[in-house]
Motif scaffolding. Sequence first.
Motif, PDB file in Angstrom:
ATOM      1  N   LYS A 156     -12.838   3.175 -11.449  1.00 63.60           N
ATOM      2  CA  LYS A 156     -11.569   2.454 -11.437  1.00 63.60           C
ATOM      3  C   LYS A 156     -11.624   1.113 -10.712  1.00 63.60           C
ATOM      4  O   LYS A 156     -10.836   0.227 -10.999  1.00 63.60           O
TER       5      LYS A 156
ATOM      6  N   HIS B 171     -11.726  11.420   1.297  1.00 67.28           N
ATOM      7  CA  HIS B 171     -11.722   9.959   1.207  1.00 67.28           C
ATOM      8  C   HIS B 171     -10.933   9.471   2.411  1.00 67.28           C
ATOM      9  O   HIS B 171      -9.765   9.807   2.552  1.00 67.28           O
TER      10      HIS B 171
ATOM     11  N   SER C 105      -9.246   3.576   1.569  1.00 68.13           N
ATOM     12  CA  SER C 105     -10.036   2.458   1.083  1.00 68.13           C
ATOM     13  C   SER C 105      -9.973   1.298   2.071  1.00 68.13           C
ATOM     14  O   SER C 105      -8.943   1.070   2.709  1.00 68.13           O
TER      15      SER C 105
ATOM     16  N   GLY D  54     -14.330   3.991   0.750  1.00 67.21           N
ATOM     17  CA  GLY D  54     -13.798   3.510   2.021  1.00 67.21           C
ATOM     18  C   GLY D  54     -14.646   2.432   2.654  1.00 67.21           C
ATOM     19  O   GLY D  54     -14.226   1.804   3.632  1.00 67.21           O
TER      20      GLY D  54
ATOM     21  N   GLU E   6     -18.919   7.792  -3.116  1.00 71.75           N
ATOM     22  CA  GLU E   6     -18.176   7.283  -4.277  1.00 71.75           C
ATOM     23  C   GLU E   6     -17.641   5.876  -4.020  1.00 71.75           C
ATOM     24  O   GLU E   6     -16.432   5.667  -3.993  1.00 71.75           O
TER      25      GLU E   6
ATOM     26  N   GLY F 209     -16.402   2.140  -4.496  1.00 74.72           N
ATOM     27  CA  GLY F 209     -15.831   1.289  -5.535  1.00 74.72           C
ATOM     28  C   GLY F 209     -15.768  -0.123  -4.987  1.00 74.72           C
ATOM     29  O   GLY F 209     -16.557  -1.000  -5.322  1.00 74.72           O
ATOM     30  N   ARG F 210     -14.867  -0.300  -4.044  1.00 75.60           N
ATOM     31  CA  ARG F 210     -14.613  -1.612  -3.457  1.00 75.60           C
ATOM     32  C   ARG F 210     -15.876  -2.267  -2.886  1.00 75.60           C
ATOM     33  O   ARG F 210     -16.096  -3.460  -3.084  1.00 75.60           O
TER      34      ARG F 210
ATOM     35  N   TYR G 207     -10.440  -3.753  -7.978  1.00 76.45           N
ATOM     36  CA  TYR G 207      -8.999  -3.454  -8.012  1.00 76.45           C
ATOM     37  C   TYR G 207      -8.146  -4.686  -8.315  1.00 76.45           C
ATOM     38  O   TYR G 207      -7.122  -4.917  -7.671  1.00 76.45           O
TER      39      TYR G 207
HETATM   40  C1  LIG Z   1     -10.688   5.104  -5.584  1.00 76.84           C
HETATM   41  C2  LIG Z   1     -11.613   6.198  -5.206  1.00 76.84           C
HETATM   42  C3  LIG Z   1     -12.868   5.913  -4.664  1.00 76.84           C
HETATM   43  C4  LIG Z   1     -13.317   4.519  -4.333  1.00 76.84           C
HETATM   44  O1  LIG Z   1     -12.900   4.124  -3.073  1.00 76.84           O
HETATM   45  P1  LIG Z   1     -13.291   2.708  -2.438  1.00 76.84           P
HETATM   46  O2  LIG Z   1     -12.594   2.684  -1.158  1.00 76.84           O
HETATM   47  O3  LIG Z   1     -12.896   1.665  -3.401  1.00 76.84           O
HETATM   48  O4  LIG Z   1     -14.778   2.700  -2.273  1.00 76.84           O
HETATM   49  C5  LIG Z   1     -13.703   6.974  -4.402  1.00 76.84           C
HETATM   50  N1  LIG Z   1     -13.356   8.236  -4.651  1.00 76.84           N
HETATM   51  C6  LIG Z   1     -12.154   8.561  -5.163  1.00 76.84           C
HETATM   52  C7  LIG Z   1     -11.826   9.975  -5.424  1.00 76.84           C
HETATM   53  C8  LIG Z   1     -11.253   7.554  -5.447  1.00 76.84           C
HETATM   54  O5  LIG Z   1     -10.050   7.873  -5.952  1.00 76.84           O
END
Ligand SMILES: *Cc1c(COP(=O)(O)O)cnc(C)c1O
Length: 400
Positions: free
Chosen positions: A56, A185, A188, A226, A262, A264-265, A366
């Motif tokens: 995402k 988590h 973020s 995070g 996991e 993302g950012r 994002y």
């Molecule tokens: C959005 C999300 C992430 C990504 O988090 P970041 O802070 O962007 O690295 C990881 N795991 C889950 C389940 C998420 O919903």
Amino acid sequence: MIRREDFVPDEDWEHFREISKDFPTPNIFVNMTAVEKAYRQLIKTFPYADVYYAVKANPGIPVLKLLDKLGSNFDIASRYELDTVLSLGISPERLSYGNTIKKAVDVAYFYQKGVRMFATDSKEDLKNIAKNAPGSRVYVRVLIENSSTADWPLSRKFGCHPDMAYNLLVLAKEKGLIPYGISFHVGSQQRDIGQWNDAIAKTKYLFQSLEEEEDIKLEMINMGGGFPAHYLQPTNELSEYASEITRYLEDDFEEIPRIILEPGRSLTGDSGILTSEIVLISRKNNTSLARWVYLDCGKFNGLIETLDESIKYPVVTDKDGGKDGEVILAGPTCDSADIMYEDAKYKLPLDLKSGEKIYWLSTGAYTSSYASVGFNGFPPIKTYYYDEQNVYDDKDNKVK
Ligand SMILES: *Cc1c(COP(=O)(O)O)cnc(C)c1O
């Protein structure tokens, strides 16, 4: 004052300016070399972890292809993300269904496509998984309260109390699923590394008590995302996160179980630059000092994480360095929620004019995937992905 070179080195900036110059604004340019660097740095600092990229954050096909090539796995939140990832030939064994909020039919769909790892945090969802994805691995997400130190918190909505996690993993076994692990988590853009310590301590308690009391041996900890991108609020470097978190794990576990991250950012955030044009500059009365600067991008078109002024992007212009003054930054739509920064008191050059450009740094995560489909008729902001020579659109078609 915000110094562009603290975020984007001169050489990268010149390349970006050259490669992006003929494209209409607003747009986002994502530097694929930077994404690759972020990925390589992550696996170097966490050599024992398996990476599941949170799709995402930036679902552009060039990003997914690159991370696939680099060996990443993928965390998927919907059947639409699943279809996209599978269409690239990525094996379902490298995917997890990480969303705890899902329809039974979607669980069945993921199972039918070959996915065998599911997150959960409730009894109803767990029963759906047992019924529609029999024999799969499940991990339970525990609730982490993190609202003050994470700039984009993910608390409250997801996860359950550790006592409930315990019960769910027992129930998973009874229902013929594989009780596989714990996830969390910490929020973020989490600036407090100590949050992982608390989460890992809760996880350890669950590992221990489930083994001692239920003969359930969990195998995996999913430590979520995070990890930081670089915005105005300073954070520790990733290496600092890694060494601290590794120490927490070593303190709590004799033998570290399988670790999943996991991100993302932290993988895509720093790689993006959003270019917008100033539509209008005005003042609300004859003596007010603050200018309203209206842009062709806004909350509905890439900058939703300015909600509550949560994420403070570095904003720069071509005229930086001279005299500046306070501004309120707002978007182009007819909605007064479409104001990015008012309290944050950004300062921009006094000689700035309509038609000139404003660059939003660290906007690779994002942003575009959060844009509205066409509020007030404005089309969703376009993202382009570039390497040394070429530019690609979000479907990986070469456009330059
Ligand atoms: C959005 C999300 C992430 C990504 O988090 P970041 O802070 O962007 O690295 C990881 N795991 C889950 C389940 C998420 O919903």
